[in-house]
Design an enzyme around this catalytic site. Sequence first.
Site, PDB file in Angstrom:
ATOM      1  N   ASP A  84       0.952  -1.086  -0.118  1.00 34.91           N
ATOM      2  CA  ASP A  84      -0.092   0.032  -0.174  1.00 34.91           C
ATOM      3  C   ASP A  84       0.807   1.169  -0.033  1.00 34.91           C
ATOM      4  OD1 ASP A  84      -0.061   1.051   3.129  1.00 34.91           O
ATOM      5  OD2 ASP A  84       0.040  -1.220   3.154  1.00 34.91           O
ATOM      6  N   ASP A 173      -9.761   3.625   6.111  1.00 32.88           N
ATOM      7  CA  ASP A 173      -8.575   3.314   6.836  1.00 32.88           C
ATOM      8  C   ASP A 173      -9.159   3.994   8.021  1.00 32.88           C
ATOM      9  OD1 ASP A 173      -6.401   3.776   8.483  1.00 32.88           O
ATOM     10  OD2 ASP A 173      -5.297   4.681   6.806  1.00 32.88           O
ATOM     11  N   GLU A 175      -7.924   4.522  11.994  1.00 33.79           N
ATOM     12  CA  GLU A 175      -6.937   4.184  13.032  1.00 33.79           C
ATOM     13  C   GLU A 175      -6.737   5.570  14.033  1.00 33.79           C
ATOM     14  OE1 GLU A 175      -2.714   4.709  11.205  1.00 33.79           O
ATOM     15  OE2 GLU A 175      -3.856   4.218   9.357  1.00 33.79           O
TER      16      GLU A 175
END
Length: 285
Positions: A84, A173, A175
């Site tokens: 990624d 994503d 986080e």
Amino acid sequence: MSVLRSGSPHRPARSLATVAGILLTLVSLLLALPGTAGAAAAKRAPEPSHPGQDWAGSQIARHEGTAAGGAPPAAPLASVEGVDVSSHNGNVAWSTLWNSGVRFAYVKATESTSYTNPYFAQQYNGSYGTGMIRGAYHFATPDTSSGAAQAKYFADHGGGWSKDGRTLPGALDMEYNPYGATCYGLSAAGLVNWMKDWFATYKARTGRDAVLYTSTNWWKQCTGNSAAFGAVNPLWIPRYGSSAGELPAGWGFHTIWQYTSSGPTVGDHNRFNGALDRLRALANG
């Protein structure tokens, strides 16, 4: 005959002023109530100030650390190597990665509703050009705007999907917050609802259920270990060690494992949990 006493002409003016004051007080109280437009606006954080430094795992390594150096964990027979990337990688040497065995890539497209990766075209199209299966991901900032707004922005700026056999569904994503409170100042229920909003909007725009990138530690801390997504959204889990480790509630297996942040050429390397034909099946939907 009635007598007009001194001061009488001023009484209506005082009454109007009193009513106006009461109305202003009521408006102020209403705007201060939870769930009102005023309160929602006050809770919004500023747009990200360094989105080029936020990528899948940038905060995982900072908060959870990385494994000690040494050889990477042995790859199982039924797995596919991937990477990624984001703008911090710049122009990526895709042919080098392809020749080393990398067969898929996720590329950061957006963050919040204000940032697009300036290297996105080179990374997204470049990986595809070498023969890789590729997908895009969105770095979430749930305190800056709604889940729906960010899903729409992502879908409009690189996060779309086409059934060409080589485009993976978009990924969200989730986080640690790079800008402040770990859980973005939201309750567990608030974060879960934000993600539900994002996933539902993305599916309405693309027809696909998106992948979820998150770590077990963050998930437990910020969502109360919610099991709301495991039955639908494939799990992409970061853990820099010899195994993917404990999974968040709701998932019986991971789909992608980000196993290192210091691999060759680009740093972040992943393994798809299955053979290449299963990766193509994920791309096809």
